[in-house]
Structure formats: C-alpha cells, structure tokens
Design a protein around this motif. Structure first.
Motif, PDB file in Angstrom:
ATOM      1  N   THR A 525      40.895  80.601  32.238  1.00 46.05           N
ATOM      2  CA  THR A 525      40.922  81.732  31.579  1.00 46.05           C
ATOM      3  C   THR A 525      41.870  82.656  32.641  1.00 46.05           C
ATOM      4  OG1 THR A 525      39.453  82.863  32.051  1.00 46.05           O
ATOM      5  CG2 THR A 525      39.496  81.673  29.305  1.00 46.05           C
ATOM      6  N   SER A 526      41.506  82.502  34.289  1.00 48.13           N
ATOM      7  CA  SER A 526      42.259  84.087  35.111  1.00 48.13           C
ATOM      8  C   SER A 526      43.401  83.144  34.890  1.00 48.13           C
ATOM      9  CB  SER A 526      42.150  84.117  36.010  1.00 48.13           C
ATOM     10  OG  SER A 526      39.897  84.404  36.198  1.00 48.13           O
ATOM     11  N   ALA A 527      43.714  81.552  34.937  1.00 48.33           N
ATOM     12  CA  ALA A 527      45.573  81.111  35.036  1.00 48.33           C
ATOM     13  C   ALA A 527      46.187  81.587  33.796  1.00 48.33           C
ATOM     14  CB  ALA A 527      45.274  79.957  35.737  1.00 48.33           C
ATOM     15  N   LEU A 528      45.485  81.066  32.531  1.00 52.07           N
ATOM     16  CA  LEU A 528      46.525  81.440  31.737  1.00 52.07           C
ATOM     17  C   LEU A 528      47.142  82.777  31.140  1.00 52.07           C
ATOM     18  CD1 LEU A 528      43.886  78.921  29.089  1.00 52.07           C
ATOM     19  CD2 LEU A 528      45.918  78.476  29.820  1.00 52.07           C
ATOM     20  N   ARG A 529      46.088  83.808  32.235  1.00 56.08           N
ATOM     21  CA  ARG A 529      46.267  84.929  31.943  1.00 56.08           C
ATOM     22  C   ARG A 529      47.415  84.853  32.988  1.00 56.08           C
ATOM     23  NH1 ARG A 529      40.756  86.190  30.405  1.00 56.08           N
ATOM     24  NH2 ARG A 529      40.388  86.438  32.916  1.00 56.08           N
ATOM     25  N   ALA A 530      47.795  84.973  34.224  1.00 53.63           N
ATOM     26  CA  ALA A 530      48.774  84.970  34.193  1.00 53.63           C
ATOM     27  C   ALA A 530      50.503  84.282  34.291  1.00 53.63           C
ATOM     28  CB  ALA A 530      48.284  84.226  36.297  1.00 53.63           C
ATOM     29  N   ARG A 531      51.551  85.034  34.799  1.00 48.34           N
ATOM     30  CA  ARG A 531      52.749  84.329  34.393  1.00 48.34           C
ATOM     31  C   ARG A 531      52.853  83.495  35.009  1.00 48.34           C
ATOM     32  NH1 ARG A 531      55.843  90.313  36.152  1.00 48.34           N
ATOM     33  NH2 ARG A 531      54.471  91.677  34.351  1.00 48.34           N
ATOM     34  N   ARG A 532      52.518  82.935  36.593  1.00 54.21           N
ATOM     35  CA  ARG A 532      52.456  81.491  36.655  1.00 54.21           C
ATOM     36  C   ARG A 532      51.494  81.412  37.850  1.00 54.21           C
ATOM     37  NH1 ARG A 532      57.573  81.503  40.918  1.00 54.21           N
ATOM     38  NH2 ARG A 532      57.012  83.658  41.614  1.00 54.21           N
ATOM     39  N   ILE A 533      51.590  80.287  37.783  1.00 57.82           N
ATOM     40  CA  ILE A 533      50.194  79.329  38.340  1.00 57.82           C
ATOM     41  C   ILE A 533      50.421  78.168  39.897  1.00 57.82           C
ATOM     42  CG2 ILE A 533      48.108  77.780  38.074  1.00 57.82           C
ATOM     43  CD1 ILE A 533      48.877  78.274  35.427  1.00 57.82           C
ATOM     44  N   LEU A 534      50.030  79.023  41.131  1.00 60.66           N
ATOM     45  CA  LEU A 534      50.049  78.211  42.564  1.00 60.66           C
ATOM     46  C   LEU A 534      49.004  77.291  41.757  1.00 60.66           C
ATOM     47  CD1 LEU A 534      51.369  77.736  45.313  1.00 60.66           C
ATOM     48  CD2 LEU A 534      50.019  79.696  46.245  1.00 60.66           C
ATOM     49  N   VAL A 535      49.129  76.011  42.348  1.00 61.36           N
ATOM     50  CA  VAL A 535      48.084  74.992  42.275  1.00 61.36           C
ATOM     51  C   VAL A 535      48.773  74.249  43.727  1.00 61.36           C
ATOM     52  CG1 VAL A 535      47.091  72.539  40.922  1.00 61.36           C
ATOM     53  CG2 VAL A 535      48.244  74.507  40.446  1.00 61.36           C
ATOM     54  N   GLU A 547      52.621  75.344  31.421  1.00 57.81           N
ATOM     55  CA  GLU A 547      53.374  74.365  30.413  1.00 57.81           C
ATOM     56  C   GLU A 547      54.219  73.730  32.121  1.00 57.81           C
ATOM     57  OE1 GLU A 547      53.822  77.590  29.714  1.00 57.81           O
ATOM     58  OE2 GLU A 547      52.488  77.211  27.823  1.00 57.81           O
ATOM     59  N   GLU A 548      54.549  74.243  33.185  1.00 55.01           N
ATOM     60  CA  GLU A 548      55.095  73.531  33.764  1.00 55.01           C
ATOM     61  C   GLU A 548      54.053  72.649  35.408  1.00 55.01           C
ATOM     62  OE1 GLU A 548      59.898  76.260  34.529  1.00 55.01           O
ATOM     63  OE2 GLU A 548      56.803  76.510  35.449  1.00 55.01           O
ATOM     64  N   MET A 549      53.034  73.661  35.733  1.00 57.92           N
ATOM     65  CA  MET A 549      51.981  72.617  36.628  1.00 57.92           C
ATOM     66  C   MET A 549      51.293  71.724  35.114  1.00 57.92           C
ATOM     67  SD  MET A 549      51.604  73.962  39.100  1.00 57.92           S
ATOM     68  CE  MET A 549      53.788  73.973  39.151  1.00 57.92           C
ATOM     69  N   ALA A 551      52.600  69.061  33.563  1.00 60.44           N
ATOM     70  CA  ALA A 551      53.552  68.506  34.007  1.00 60.44           C
ATOM     71  C   ALA A 551      53.912  67.770  35.703  1.00 60.44           C
ATOM     72  CB  ALA A 551      54.749  68.572  33.739  1.00 60.44           C
ATOM     73  N   ALA A 552      53.139  68.881  35.828  1.00 65.02           N
ATOM     74  CA  ALA A 552      53.968  68.790  37.487  1.00 65.02           C
ATOM     75  C   ALA A 552      52.792  68.264  38.302  1.00 65.02           C
ATOM     76  CB  ALA A 552      54.116  69.649  38.168  1.00 65.02           C
ATOM     77  N   SER A 553      51.936  68.843  38.498  1.00 60.93           N
ATOM     78  CA  SER A 553      50.054  69.072  39.443  1.00 60.93           C
ATOM     79  C   SER A 553      49.495  68.238  38.089  1.00 60.93           C
ATOM     80  CB  SER A 553      49.589  70.082  39.236  1.00 60.93           C
ATOM     81  OG  SER A 553      48.249  70.070  39.634  1.00 60.93           O
ATOM     82  N   PRO A 554      48.891  66.904  38.545  1.00 61.65           N
ATOM     83  CA  PRO A 554      47.874  66.258  38.121  1.00 61.65           C
ATOM     84  C   PRO A 554      46.179  66.691  38.411  1.00 61.65           C
ATOM     85  CG  PRO A 554      48.969  64.634  39.325  1.00 61.65           C
ATOM     86  CD  PRO A 554      49.640  65.860  39.832  1.00 61.65           C
ATOM     87  N   LEU A 555      45.786  67.345  39.619  1.00 61.73           N
ATOM     88  CA  LEU A 555      45.004  68.362  39.115  1.00 61.73           C
ATOM     89  C   LEU A 555      45.004  68.932  37.928  1.00 61.73           C
ATOM     90  CD1 LEU A 555      42.441  68.996  41.116  1.00 61.73           C
ATOM     91  CD2 LEU A 555      43.830  70.612  42.155  1.00 61.73           C
ATOM     92  N   TYR A 556      45.838  69.965  37.839  1.00 60.61           N
ATOM     93  CA  TYR A 556      45.999  71.299  36.938  1.00 60.61           C
ATOM     94  C   TYR A 556      45.679  70.303  35.235  1.00 60.61           C
ATOM     95  CZ  TYR A 556      46.599  75.512  34.314  1.00 60.61           C
ATOM     96  OH  TYR A 556      46.906  76.198  33.668  1.00 60.61           O
ATOM     97  N   ALA A 557      45.863  69.541  35.836  1.00 59.28           N
ATOM     98  CA  ALA A 557      46.499  68.708  34.278  1.00 59.28           C
ATOM     99  C   ALA A 557      44.971  68.259  33.552  1.00 59.28           C
ATOM    100  CB  ALA A 557      47.341  67.811  33.873  1.00 59.28           C
ATOM    101  N   ASP A 558      44.429  67.727  34.701  1.00 55.23           N
ATOM    102  CA  ASP A 558      43.203  67.194  34.130  1.00 55.23           C
ATOM    103  C   ASP A 558      42.286  68.652  34.149  1.00 55.23           C
ATOM    104  OD1 ASP A 558      41.000  65.604  34.344  1.00 55.23           O
ATOM    105  OD2 ASP A 558      39.965  66.181  36.773  1.00 55.23           O
ATOM    106  N   LEU A 559      42.369  69.696  34.949  1.00 53.18           N
ATOM    107  CA  LEU A 559      41.694  70.683  34.458  1.00 53.18           C
ATOM    108  C   LEU A 559      41.607  71.386  33.260  1.00 53.18           C
ATOM    109  CD1 LEU A 559      41.722  72.732  37.621  1.00 53.18           C
ATOM    110  CD2 LEU A 559      39.655  72.038  37.067  1.00 53.18           C
ATOM    111  N   ALA A 560      42.831  71.546  32.909  1.00 55.94           N
ATOM    112  CA  ALA A 560      43.514  71.974  31.540  1.00 55.94           C
ATOM    113  C   ALA A 560      43.072  71.046  30.693  1.00 55.94           C
ATOM    114  CB  ALA A 560      44.463  72.020  31.354  1.00 55.94           C
TER     115      ALA A 560
END
Length: 573
Positions: A525-535, A547-549, A551-560
């Motif tokens: 939820t902290s990541a969703l409140r941020a403007r951008r996410i650094l993975v 949305e960009e993460m 598509a670009a980060s398998p780790l973040y997509a897996d967590l989400a």
C-alpha cells in the motif's frame, strides 16, 4: 595515526593530582594510618618475644601484641578513608576524560561528514572506564608502596640497622628490573588494545551488514577478514604474556631474595647482638610488608599502569584523520531532491557490490517508494542518501550538494527502530527544530499522535523508550520529522509497527507537507500511494509508476499479482 608523546599523556594525570591539594593531603594522612602495621609489626614481634614471653614477662608480650592489634584496627579505618580520597581524585579525572573523548568524536564527525563510528563508541565507553579504573589502581598501589617502604625502612633501622644491608640491595635490584620492563610492557599492551579495537570494529561492521552480506553471498570472505583480526589479537595476547614474565623475575629478586639473605645472615646478625625475636621481627618486616608491597606494585603498575598509559594514548590522540576535513554546506534554495551518479557500494573491498553503478534522479517534491526483498540494499540506499555511508565510487548529491557535506538540518531519516530520549514529550517533538504550540498541535494531529498526548496528559509529560510501545515511538519520531525544516524525508520502514490505517495517515501527512519523500516500503500500500516506485531486485534497479513497473519488473508484477487489498500484504518475503 601517531600516539601522543609522554608529556601529552601525563598532562591530564598531573591536572587530576593538582586539582585539589587538600584531597592529596587527606590521602597522605589516611595512608599513614593504613600502613601503621608495616611500621610496628616487626618491632612488636621482636619486643613481644625478647622482652616479653622470652624473658618471662607475658604481660609485656601481650602488650606489644595489643599494640600491633591496635595498628591493624587503625589500618582498617584508614583503608576505608583512602578509598573515599582516591575516588575524589579519580572521578573528576574521568569526567574530564569523557568530555574530551566526546568532543573529539563530534569534532571529527563534523569534519569528515560521517558518524563517530564504532571506534569512538568504544573509546567513550570501554576505554574511559578502563582508564578511570586503572588510574585508581595506580594511585592506590603507588601510594601504598611508598608509605610501606618508608615504614619498613624506619622499622628495620629501629630494630636492627645491620639488616638493611641484606634487604635493600636485592629489593632495589628487583624494583629496577621491573621498571626497566615497563616500556616493553606498554608497547605490547598498546598492540593488544589496538588489535582488540580492530576486532571489535570488524565484528560491528559484519553484524551491521549481515543482510547484505547474505544477499551477496559474501559470508566466506567476511568470515576470513574477521578471522584475520581475531588471529592478530591472539598473537598480540601471546606477545604480551611473554613480556609479563619479567614481573615474576623482579618479584623473585626484590621480594624473596631478601628473605633468603636474612636467613643466611642470621649467624652474623646474632653476632651483632640480635636475638631470636629481632630475627623474626626482621623476617616479618620483609615477608608481611615489603614483599607484598612490591608484589602489589608489580601487579598494579605492570597491568593497570600500562593499561592507563596505553588507554590515555588512545583517548588523547588527535583522532583518526578524517577522509577530508570539509565544512558543511546548506541546501541550495528550492532544492530538496537527490541524485546518484554512477554510485557503487560494497561492504568491504572483496564483497560483491550491494549497489552497482546506480544512476537515479529524485526531483524536488517527488514521492518515491523503494520496493525489494529483504537484504537487497534498500537501507544501504537510505544510508548513502543521508551521507552515513560514503559511496565506493560515483557521487551522491542531496539538495544539490554532496551528501556527506550536507547540513543535517536539510534532511531527516527515520529508521525502523525510532529513537526516543528521556525528557518531556515536547522536547522530543521539537528536538530538530523549535516550533510554536500551534505547529506542534498540527504535527501531532497530522501523523496521528493525538491519542498518546491525551494518554500522557500534556506535552510536558516525561517520556523515554521504556514507557512507549514501538508504534508510539515511531509516531513520536514521525511528528519530530514533520516539524523539522528538512526538505528531504526518508522513511526507512519507519511505519512497520503501525497498523495499515495509521501508516496511511502518516505517509499521506508527509506527502501533503511538501518537500521530497522517499519511503522504503514495508507494505505494498505504501508503493501504491507513491507517485513513482523504485524496484530493487538484485540484478537491476527500475523506476516508474505503478503501471510502468507492472510491465517492466517481474518482481513487482509478482508482488502486485498476489496482493489482496484487505490483507495489507507486506513486501518483505
């Protein structure tokens, strides 16, 4: 690093001894009382035997023994007062030494732009106490030795002056042997203390970086480095033990050879008119007073005297030279952002980099959440941005200036375990900046601290860590940071003890506050409140929107993809 010369080391000792002359006179007076048995023991034994029991006058014999008993009672009273007098000299010495160490650590911390480090902590705790205890021991044994030797010489001269020719030469020879060995002992003791400091520093660095060491699979290399420090300390300890063997030789020559000479010279002493009581009295002077005094001196100076000199040499040195003696810089106007240019960092010269060739721009006013598994380097990134850790290569700019030169007032970091010091709640909240009552009320309401203020009754209520829960300590630290003038705020899992609703309230408060916010996310939820996410996934670092993460980060997509909004899932696997 060069140790200070002997004059620099002796200077605080002279100041301590000269600070209050009355205490020295008091110490000398009670020392005379404490060493009274050393003056009368031989004389009392000799007269009790020769003039009392041996002459058929038991009353005279008991009278002399009663005199000796009275001397021991006087010595007991004197010993208690000596302890108090020594403390009155030593405690001001300790306070002066501690003040010097803290000032030195802070001065070099400011010059280098880094924290004082494990070495300064060890000096301000272990070595100051070691120096205090060693100084007290040195005063005690040197004073006792001097007064005992004078008492024994006076007693022997009164009893049978001829015995001095048998006792004093070997005694002086043993004392000289010991004093000549002190320089070598000091060198070996200094080597041992340095080795001990290096071992402590290596262990502290290892413990502090355990997560990153494990993540980088550098366990064997780190273990080898720490093992080398331990082996160096063991070698220093063995070398010290060999030199301390000279203490045994000096005690044998100065303490026990006189006994043999008195026994061997008994026929000569009898020929000079000495009776059996006189011979026993002379042996009592040597075995009960002179030899123990030399033994205490050898033990006290050989251990505590050397420790005192070495510890003072470490404490009074100018300090380890900082990397660069540079002044602080304030943030450039309107700039609360951060930038990393080709930054690489590793815990140790042989460890795998935790952060490798990182380029990152965090503009003023941005709100970034840092996501990644435990041990991947998120806290290391926070330490680089705050200037606590220097990059191995590259450059870290915060608020437009190098991170290690930025004035601390221009950025604030709240770690996972928030710090609350003993004092009033208001003092804790306004520690980083003065604030009006209205501003404090606003900060308390913004981060959700109102319930704690209500429970305590008022801002003047005294608090400390033991009175507050981990969540309450974090809320106090968050309100403190909210009131600070810093344009950059870094929350390193600083809301991990809060429930999801309280966490959301605090993060949203900082987002509204203005400035730049970097959140090392504990929940998605902290990541969703941020403007951008650094993975950070260990192989690359990606920055973008949610949305960009995806598509670009398998780790973040897996967590989400596994996230259930009702479960407030944590990001730490």
């Amino acid at each position: 690093m060069n140790p200070p010369d002997g004059h620099a080391v002796n200077r605080p000792l002279r100041r301590a001894l000269r600070r209050d002359p009355y205490q020295l006179f008091r110490l000398a007076g009670w020392s005379i009382a404490e060493t009274a048995p050393s003056l009368v023991i031989g004389l009392a034994i000799a007269r009790a035997i020769d003039d009392g029991f041996g002459a058929g006058r038991p009353a005279t014999g008991f009278a002399w023994l009663a005199l000796l008993g009275g001397a021991w009672l006087l010595a007991a009273v004197g010993a208690r007062q000596v302890v108090m007098a020594v403390a009155s000299v030593v405690e001001p010495f300790r306070e002066e030494l501690l003040a010097h160490v803290v000032d030195d650590a802070l001065r070099h911390s400011v010059m280098s732009g880094r924290g004082p480090g494990a070495g300064a902590v060890a000096r301000s705790n272990l070595q100051v106490e070691l120096a205090r205890d060693a100084f007290a021991s040195v005063i005690t044994v040197v004073r006792s030795f001097a007064f005992t030797v004078v008492s024994v010489v006076l007693g022997l001269a009164t009893l049978v002056p001829e015995v001095l020719a048998l006792v004093l030469p070997p005694f002086v020879a043993g004392l000289v042997i010991f004093l000549l060995s002190l320089r070598a002992l000091a060198r070996r003791q200094r080597d041992f203390i340095l080795a001990d400091e290096h071992t402590a520093g290596s262990l502290a660095a290892m413990v502090g970086g355990l997560r990153d060491i494990t993540a980088c699979r550098a366990e064997e290399r780190v273990a080898d480095d720490v093992g080398l420090r331990v082996a160096e300390q063991a070698r220093a300890a063995r070398s010290l033990a060999r030199v301390t063997a000279l203490r045994t030789l000096s005690l044998a020559v100065g303490g026990w050879l006189p006994v043999l000479l008195v026994l061997a010279g008994t026929p000569w002493l009898i020929g000079e008119g000495a009776g059996a009581g006189v011979i026993l009295g002379a042996l009592a002077y040597v075995t009960q007073s002179l030899t123990p005094a030399l033994g205490n001196l050898v033990e006290g100076l050989g251990i505590n005297g050397v420790r005192l000199r070495v510890a003072l040499g470490r404490l009074l040195r100018d300090g380890d030279p900082p990397v660069r003696a540079r002044g602080r810089l304030t943030a450039r106007d309107g700039n609360g952002g951060a930038e990393l240019r080709g930054v690489t960092f590793a815990y140790g010269p042989h460890a795998e980099p935790v952060i490798n060739d990182l380029d990152l721009v965090v503009p003023e006013g941005d709100h970034i959440a840092v996501v990644g598994p435990s041990g991947i380097g998120k806290s290391t990134l926070a330490a680089l941005l705050t200037g606590v850790l220097p990059p191995g290569s590259g450059q870290v700019l915060v608020c437009g200036v190098p991170a290690d030169r930025l004035d601390p007032a221009d950025r604030v970091l709240i770690p996972q375990e928030a710090y609350v010091f003993r004092g009033s709640l208001l003092e804790n909240l306004t520690y980083l900046a003065e604030a009006s009552r209205e501003a404090v009320d606003d900060a308390v309401a913004a981060v959700g601290l109102t319930d704690l203020v209500t429970r305590l009754g008022d801002y003047s209520a005294e608090v400390h860590s033991g009175l507050l829960s981990p969540a309450e300590r974090q809320l106090v630290a968050l309100a403190r940071a909210y009131l600070a003038p810093a344009r950059l705020v870094i929350l390193d899992e600083a809301t991990c003890h809060l429930d999801p609703a309280a966490e959301a309230r605090a993060e949203e408060a900082f987002a509204r506050r203005g400035g730049t916010l970097l959140v090392i996310a504990h929940r998605l939820t902290s990541a969703l409140r941020a403007r951008r996410i650094l993975v950070m996934d260990g192989t690359s670092v990606r920055l973008g929107t949610h949305e960009e993460m995806l598509a670009a980060s398998p780790l973040y997509a897996d967590l989400a993809g596994q996230w259930n909004p009702s479960s407030a899932q944590e990001l730490v696997p």
